[in-house]
Design an enzyme around this catalytic site. Sequence first.
Site, PDB file in Angstrom:
ATOM      1  N   LYS A   1      -1.379  -1.514  -4.042  1.00 54.62           N
ATOM      2  CA  LYS A   1      -2.492  -0.573  -3.997  1.00 54.62           C
ATOM      3  C   LYS A   1      -1.873   0.810  -4.076  1.00 54.62           C
ATOM      4  CE  LYS A   1      -6.179   1.304  -1.086  1.00 54.62           C
ATOM      5  NZ  LYS A   1      -6.815   1.293   0.259  1.00 54.62           N
TER       6      LYS A   1
ATOM      7  N   TYR B   1       0.864  -1.183   0.000  1.00 53.42           N
ATOM      8  CA  TYR B   1       0.000   0.000   0.000  1.00 53.42           C
ATOM      9  C   TYR B   1       0.895   1.225   0.000  1.00 53.42           C
ATOM     10  CZ  TYR B   1      -4.022   2.930   1.405  1.00 53.42           C
ATOM     11  OH  TYR B   1      -5.017   3.873   1.469  1.00 53.42           O
TER      12      TYR B   1
END
Length: 299
Positions: A169, A141
Site C-alpha cells: 500500500k 504499508y
Amino acid sequence: MNAAAPSRTFGSVSVAMVTPFHADGTVDVPTAQQLAVDLVDAGCDSLVVNGTTGESSTTHQPEKDALVLGVVEAVGERAMVIAGAGSNDTAHAVRIAKSAERTGAHGLLVVTPYYNRPSQAGVVTHIETIADSTGLPVMLYDIPGRTGVAIGDDALDRLAEHPRILAVKDATGDVPHGFERMARTGLEFYSGDDGLNFAWLAHGASGVVSVVGHLAAGAYAEMVAAVDDGDLVAARAVANRTRGLVNAIMGGGQGAVMVKEALHLQGRLPSPAVRLPLVRAAENEIVALETVLRQEGLL
C-alpha cells in the site's frame, strides 16, 4: 476479470474502515458489522480493519480481536478481511498479527515502525519477523509522512523475496517511483492516497485502499473496471467526479475524523466519536462537509 488486469491478492477496492465508537468511547461492534456489509454491498471486495483510519494506535487487543471477529462474521465469505498489524515494537506487532490470524483475518497490513526511525536493516527485520509469525499474506504499508521512515529500494527488493509479502500500500505520493518498483519487484501495488487513485491504477496498480471509499466504493469499483477495460477516459471521469469528495474528506489531513463525521451525517454511524489525541471536527468544518455531501447527492 479482464485478462490484462493485474493480480489482486487483496482485492481491487478496499476500504480502510473506521472503528465505530459509542458516545462513551467504547467500541461499537454491531455498527462495524453493519458498515462492513454496507461497504461490500456498495462494491468493496476487501476491507482493512484496525488500520490507521481505524484508530489502531488507540485501540487495544481485546477490541481489535472483537472487530476482526465481527467483520469476518459479517462479510468474511464475500470480501477479504485484512487486519492491521502495525507497531513500532516488533514483539507487540507479532502479538497483533498472531491474534489477527487466530480471530479469522485473511491477510495482514504491516506498516513500517514509526517514531524510533530504525535503519533499513531494522525495517526489513521488523517486517520479516511479523511476516514469519503467521501464515497470512502480507501487504506492506509505506507511508513515510506518518512514520518518519520509508521502505528503501534495497529493502523492498529484499522483502519482495519473502513468500508471504505480496503487496504494497503506497502512500508516498511518488507514483513514478512506485511504477518502477512495481515492475522491478513484481509486488502488487495499491494506492494509499485517494487523490492519486486514478494515477496509480493507470500505472498498473492492483487496486486502492481508500478512506473516501466509505462514501464512494461504487465509484471506485467503476474506476477500476474502466481501467481494466482500457477506458482511461471513463476512469478519469470518475476521478473528476469524486475530486470534491476527496478534498472534503482528506484535504485537511484528518481523514479518520472527517469520514466519521460524514458517516454520522448520513446516519450510518450513531456517533462520530474518536479517541484522543484525535478530536472531532470543528463546527465550521462539519458545515462545509455537509455542503459537499449535499452537492454530491450523498445526503
